[in-house]
Structures are given as structure tokens and as C-alpha cells.
Design a protein around this motif. Structure first.
Motif, PDB file in Angstrom:
ATOM      1  N   ILE A   5       0.854  -1.492   0.131  1.00 39.89           N
ATOM      2  CA  ILE A   5      -0.169   0.155  -0.131  1.00 39.89           C
ATOM      3  C   ILE A   5       0.696   1.241   0.062  1.00 39.89           C
ATOM      4  O   ILE A   5       1.865   1.272   0.552  1.00 39.89           O
ATOM      5  N   SER A   6       0.413   2.137  -0.660  1.00 43.01           N
ATOM      6  CA  SER A   6       1.176   3.449  -0.623  1.00 43.01           C
ATOM      7  C   SER A   6       0.232   4.552  -0.117  1.00 43.01           C
ATOM      8  O   SER A   6      -0.761   4.497  -0.237  1.00 43.01           O
ATOM      9  N   PHE A   7       0.958   5.311   0.819  1.00 39.84           N
ATOM     10  CA  PHE A   7       0.462   6.332   1.406  1.00 39.84           C
ATOM     11  C   PHE A   7       1.423   7.207   1.679  1.00 39.84           C
ATOM     12  O   PHE A   7       2.398   7.326   2.344  1.00 39.84           O
ATOM     13  N   SER A   8       0.969   8.752   1.652  1.00 44.35           N
ATOM     14  CA  SER A   8       1.805   9.876   1.896  1.00 44.35           C
ATOM     15  C   SER A   8       3.345   9.739   1.219  1.00 44.35           C
ATOM     16  O   SER A   8       4.126  10.185   1.931  1.00 44.35           O
ATOM     17  N   GLY A   9       3.093   9.171   0.288  1.00 39.23           N
ATOM     18  CA  GLY A   9       4.688   9.047  -0.370  1.00 39.23           C
ATOM     19  C   GLY A   9       5.404   8.061   0.030  1.00 39.23           C
ATOM     20  O   GLY A   9       6.545   7.993  -0.370  1.00 39.23           O
ATOM     21  N   LYS A  10       5.072   7.281   0.867  1.00 37.03           N
ATOM     22  CA  LYS A  10       5.656   6.062   1.370  1.00 37.03           C
ATOM     23  C   LYS A  10       5.057   4.675   0.966  1.00 37.03           C
ATOM     24  O   LYS A  10       3.856   4.634   0.781  1.00 37.03           O
ATOM     25  N   THR A  11       5.729   3.843   0.730  1.00 40.60           N
ATOM     26  CA  THR A  11       5.283   2.282   0.326  1.00 40.60           C
ATOM     27  C   THR A  11       5.378   1.541   1.563  1.00 40.60           C
ATOM     28  O   THR A  11       6.601   1.355   2.211  1.00 40.60           O
ATOM     29  N   TYR A  12       4.285   0.733   1.857  1.00 37.82           N
ATOM     30  CA  TYR A  12       4.195  -0.215   3.119  1.00 37.82           C
ATOM     31  C   TYR A  12       4.105  -1.542   2.386  1.00 37.82           C
ATOM     32  O   TYR A  12       3.222  -1.849   1.635  1.00 37.82           O
ATOM     33  N   ILE A  13       4.984  -2.541   2.593  1.00 34.25           N
ATOM     34  CA  ILE A  13       4.976  -3.850   2.283  1.00 34.25           C
ATOM     35  C   ILE A  13       4.648  -4.937   3.330  1.00 34.25           C
ATOM     36  O   ILE A  13       5.255  -4.844   4.267  1.00 34.25           O
ATOM     37  N   GLY A  14       3.695  -5.555   3.109  1.00 35.86           N
ATOM     38  CA  GLY A  14       3.453  -6.912   4.186  1.00 35.86           C
ATOM     39  C   GLY A  14       2.303  -6.668   5.146  1.00 35.86           C
ATOM     40  O   GLY A  14       1.960  -5.238   5.324  1.00 35.86           O
ATOM     41  N   GLN A  15       1.618  -7.642   5.379  1.00 38.16           N
ATOM     42  CA  GLN A  15       0.322  -7.517   6.087  1.00 38.16           C
ATOM     43  C   GLN A  15       0.850  -6.716   7.495  1.00 38.16           C
ATOM     44  O   GLN A  15      -0.197  -6.021   7.776  1.00 38.16           O
ATOM     45  N   ASN A  16       1.761  -7.001   8.164  1.00 39.28           N
ATOM     46  CA  ASN A  16       2.236  -6.459   9.372  1.00 39.28           C
ATOM     47  C   ASN A  16       2.211  -4.998   9.269  1.00 39.28           C
ATOM     48  O   ASN A  16       1.800  -4.256  10.224  1.00 39.28           O
ATOM     49  N   ASP A  17       3.308  -4.581   8.227  1.00 39.16           N
ATOM     50  CA  ASP A  17       3.575  -3.398   7.907  1.00 39.16           C
ATOM     51  C   ASP A  17       2.124  -2.301   7.649  1.00 39.16           C
ATOM     52  O   ASP A  17       1.890  -1.295   8.119  1.00 39.16           O
ATOM     53  N   ILE A  18       1.388  -2.998   6.762  1.00 39.35           N
ATOM     54  CA  ILE A  18       0.122  -2.389   6.444  1.00 39.35           C
ATOM     55  C   ILE A  18      -0.877  -2.127   7.492  1.00 39.35           C
ATOM     56  O   ILE A  18      -1.466  -1.012   7.691  1.00 39.35           O
ATOM     57  N   PHE A  19      -1.085  -3.401   8.399  1.00 38.29           N
ATOM     58  CA  PHE A  19      -1.822  -3.236   9.526  1.00 38.29           C
ATOM     59  C   PHE A  19      -1.593  -2.136  10.438  1.00 38.29           C
ATOM     60  O   PHE A  19      -2.223  -1.637  10.861  1.00 38.29           O
ATOM     61  N   SER A  20      -0.027  -2.051  10.618  1.00 34.66           N
ATOM     62  CA  SER A  20       0.243  -1.092  11.524  1.00 34.66           C
ATOM     63  C   SER A  20       0.299   0.426  11.147  1.00 34.66           C
ATOM     64  O   SER A  20      -0.286   1.183  11.835  1.00 34.66           O
TER      65      SER A  20
END
Length: 127
Positions: free
Chosen positions: A6-21
Motif C-alpha cells: 500500500i502507498s500512503f503519503s508518498g511512502k510504500t508499505y509492504i507486508g500484512q504487518n506493516d500495512i496493518f500497523s
């Protein structure tokens, strides 16, 4: 393997744990001093269109509100089994804590009628 990204505020988050957090942190910011109340989606506009050969693109936009029900309630849109906004007498404007715009790109999967999300974009604005 399915990649969750998922991309949010110009940053990319990868993996379920990172996205959930990340999404949990966004929800805390939107709730502000009302952490006991639930933040829910109210889908006010929903669009679908073909994408490439066998895919589907779905765009949804709406509001985050403090409430109890996920709602799909755009003009002329009623999801089967979901509460109707008129039935709930809900004033979305007074309960809005943010808005969202989201797009999913789905491609056909291995099973008949099955689709996989190959791309998801989410934009959130605080009210």
C-alpha cells in the motif's frame, strides 16, 4: 505468492504487518480524542470498468465517520444486505472525520469467477 503493498503519503508499505500497523495509526489519528468510537467507511461513489484483457478496475470514494456500520450508500447504489442510509437517518457531514479515495485493480485468478487484487491505491484526507 501474493504481495501486499500500500502507498500512503508518498511512502510504500509492504507486508500484512506493516500495512496493518500503518492503517491502525491512520485510524488513531482520524479518531483523535474519541478512541472508543469506531471509524467506518461510508462509500458514497462506486465506479467499475474493464481493465486490460480480463481485469476490473474499481474506484470507491466516500467518508470516514464515527459510527457502527460500513455503508455503501451513493446515489442509486444499494448493496444487498447492507443498511440503507435513509433507514439509518445518518447525517454523514456531521460525523465525518475524513474522506478517502481508493482504487483496486483486479485480475482474473485461477478459479472461475475468482479475482486477485494486483494493485491498490488509497488516499486519505483528514476532515
Amino acid at each position: 505468492p501474493i504481495l501486499f503493498l500500500i502507498s500512503f503519503s508518498g511512502k510504500t508499505y509492504i507486508g500484512q504487518n506493516d500495512i496493518f500497523s500503518t492503517l491502525s495509526d491512520i485510524r488513531r489519528k482520524l479518531a483523535g480524542c474519541r478512541p472508543q468510537e469506531k471509524i467506518v467507511h461510508v462509500v458514497q461513489k462506486l465506479q467499475c470498468r474493464p481493465h486490460e484483457h480480463d481485469g476490473v478496475a474499481i474506484r470507491a470514494s466516500g467518508s470516514f465517520i464515527l459510527g457502527r456500520h460500513f455503508l455503501i450508500c451513493g446515489n442509486g447504489v444499494q448493496a444487498e444486505g447492507m443498511p440503507n442510509i435513509e433507514e439509518l437517518s445518518l447525517d454523514v457531514d456531521s460525523k465525518r472525520v475524513g474522506t478517502f479515495y481508493e482504487q483496486f485493480i483486479l485480475e482474473s485468478g485461477n478459479s472461475i469467477g475468482g479475482f486477485l487484487i494486483c494493485k491498490q491505491e488509497l488516499y486519505i484526507l483528514q476532515a
